[in-house]
Write a protein that holds these residues in place. Structure first.
Motif, mmCIF file in Angstrom:
data_model
loop_
_atom_site.group_PDB
_atom_site.id
_atom_site.type_symbol
_atom_site.label_atom_id
_atom_site.label_comp_id
_atom_site.label_asym_id
_atom_site.label_seq_id
_atom_site.Cartn_x
_atom_site.Cartn_y
_atom_site.Cartn_z
ATOM 1 N N GLY A 45 -14.240 33.893 6.844
ATOM 2 C CA GLY A 45 -15.067 34.956 7.401
ATOM 3 C C GLY A 45 -14.729 35.209 8.850
ATOM 4 N N THR A 46 -15.001 36.413 9.278
ATOM 5 C CA THR A 46 -14.714 36.834 10.649
ATOM 6 C C THR A 46 -15.952 37.497 11.226
ATOM 7 O OG1 THR A 46 -12.393 37.205 10.068
ATOM 8 C CG2 THR A 46 -13.185 38.241 12.090
ATOM 9 N N GLN A 47 -16.265 37.155 12.460
ATOM 10 C CA GLN A 47 -17.371 37.789 13.169
ATOM 11 C C GLN A 47 -16.776 38.810 14.139
ATOM 12 O OE1 GLN A 47 -19.410 34.517 15.037
ATOM 13 N NE2 GLN A 47 -20.643 34.147 13.216
ATOM 14 N N PHE A 48 -17.438 39.951 14.242
ATOM 15 C CA PHE A 48 -16.967 41.014 15.121
ATOM 16 C C PHE A 48 -17.975 41.245 16.241
ATOM 17 C CE2 PHE A 48 -14.766 41.689 11.177
ATOM 18 C CZ PHE A 48 -13.496 42.064 11.575
ATOM 19 N N TYR A 49 -17.450 41.464 17.457
ATOM 20 C CA TYR A 49 -18.284 41.701 18.630
ATOM 21 C C TYR A 49 -17.798 42.961 19.334
ATOM 22 C CZ TYR A 49 -19.770 36.994 17.680
ATOM 23 O OH TYR A 49 -20.272 35.876 17.050
ATOM 24 N N THR A 50 -18.746 43.791 19.750
ATOM 25 C CA THR A 50 -18.404 45.002 20.499
ATOM 26 C C THR A 50 -17.902 44.601 21.884
ATOM 27 O OG1 THR A 50 -20.580 45.244 21.499
ATOM 28 C CG2 THR A 50 -20.261 46.259 19.313
ATOM 29 N N PRO A 51 -17.264 45.530 22.595
ATOM 30 C CA PRO A 51 -16.840 45.206 23.960
ATOM 31 C C PRO A 51 -18.005 44.754 24.847
ATOM 32 C CG PRO A 51 -15.767 47.213 23.225
ATOM 33 C CD PRO A 51 -16.785 46.856 22.177
ATOM 34 N N THR A 52 -19.161 45.381 24.705
ATOM 35 C CA THR A 52 -20.329 45.011 25.508
ATOM 36 C C THR A 52 -20.813 43.611 25.164
ATOM 37 O OG1 THR A 52 -20.977 47.329 25.667
ATOM 38 C CG2 THR A 52 -22.687 45.686 26.131
ATOM 39 N N GLU A 53 -20.862 43.296 23.886
ATOM 40 C CA GLU A 53 -21.287 41.954 23.459
ATOM 41 C C GLU A 53 -20.309 40.897 23.960
ATOM 42 O OE1 GLU A 53 -23.487 43.045 19.247
ATOM 43 O OE2 GLU A 53 -21.312 42.808 19.274
ATOM 44 N N TRP A 54 -19.023 41.176 23.865
ATOM 45 C CA TRP A 54 -18.014 40.208 24.305
ATOM 46 C C TRP A 54 -18.110 39.989 25.812
ATOM 47 C CZ3 TRP A 54 -15.721 36.572 21.837
ATOM 48 C CH2 TRP A 54 -14.653 35.893 22.419
ATOM 49 N N ALA A 55 -18.300 41.066 26.563
ATOM 50 C CA ALA A 55 -18.431 40.949 28.021
ATOM 51 C C ALA A 55 -19.656 40.120 28.392
ATOM 52 C CB ALA A 55 -18.513 42.335 28.660
ATOM 53 N N ALA A 56 -20.760 40.315 27.680
ATOM 54 C CA ALA A 56 -21.977 39.528 27.948
ATOM 55 C C ALA A 56 -21.731 38.054 27.638
ATOM 56 C CB ALA A 56 -23.139 40.056 27.114
ATOM 57 N N PHE A 57 -21.010 37.771 26.569
ATOM 58 C CA PHE A 57 -20.675 36.383 26.235
ATOM 59 C C PHE A 57 -19.832 35.751 27.343
ATOM 60 C CE2 PHE A 57 -17.373 33.595 24.365
ATOM 61 C CZ PHE A 57 -18.181 32.507 24.062
ATOM 62 N N LEU A 58 -18.803 36.455 27.784
ATOM 63 C CA LEU A 58 -17.944 35.917 28.847
ATOM 64 C C LEU A 58 -18.724 35.703 30.139
ATOM 65 C CD1 LEU A 58 -14.613 37.891 28.341
ATOM 66 C CD2 LEU A 58 -15.179 35.567 27.593
ATOM 67 N N ASP A 59 -19.611 36.632 30.468
ATOM 68 C CA ASP A 59 -20.447 36.456 31.659
ATOM 69 C C ASP A 59 -21.305 35.202 31.535
ATOM 70 O OD1 ASP A 59 -19.437 38.749 32.835
ATOM 71 O OD2 ASP A 59 -21.161 40.008 32.277
ATOM 72 N N GLY A 60 -21.842 34.963 30.349
ATOM 73 C CA GLY A 60 -22.648 33.767 30.105
ATOM 74 C C GLY A 60 -21.839 32.489 30.245
ATOM 75 N N VAL A 61 -20.611 32.515 29.745
ATOM 76 C CA VAL A 61 -19.734 31.338 29.876
ATOM 77 C C VAL A 61 -19.467 31.063 31.352
ATOM 78 C CG1 VAL A 61 -17.394 30.472 29.445
ATOM 79 C CG2 VAL A 61 -18.665 31.593 27.603
ATOM 80 N N LYS A 62 -19.107 32.111 32.082
ATOM 81 C CA LYS A 62 -18.794 31.952 33.510
ATOM 82 C C LYS A 62 -20.006 31.477 34.311
ATOM 83 C CE LYS A 62 -15.219 35.465 33.341
ATOM 84 N NZ LYS A 62 -14.861 36.856 33.665
ATOM 85 N N ALA A 63 -21.196 31.863 33.874
ATOM 86 C CA ALA A 63 -22.423 31.474 34.578
ATOM 87 C C ALA A 63 -22.925 30.100 34.160
ATOM 88 C CB ALA A 63 -23.524 32.512 34.326
ATOM 89 N N GLY A 64 -22.248 29.473 33.199
ATOM 90 C CA GLY A 64 -22.638 28.137 32.763
ATOM 91 C C GLY A 64 -23.806 28.115 31.806
#
Length: 68
Positions: A45-64
């Protein structure tokens, strides 16, 4: 959906490049989002994320936000 068309090869997360750990693989989609799958079970299976969702995820990773 056309926006979920995978347009690049999947790449394995750097944490699993050594071959000792399985992790996730990520590919770009036609709309600039990402497709994510389990490297141990790429047909499972594959999960798909919109550009906005992916950007929010990356921001969360960077913010710890996901640190233990």
């Amino acid at each position: 959906m056309k926006n979920q068309e995978i347009v690049t090869a999947f790449k394995k997360a750097s944490a699993s490049q050594s071959g000792t750990q399985d992790c996730v693989e990520v590919a770009r989609t036609a709309d600039g989002g990402r497709a994510v799958r389990d490297s141990k079970d790429p047909d499972g299976g594959t999960q798909f994320y919109t550009p906005t969702e992916w950007a929010a995820f990356l921001d969360g990773v960077k913010a710890g936000e996901f640190d233990d």
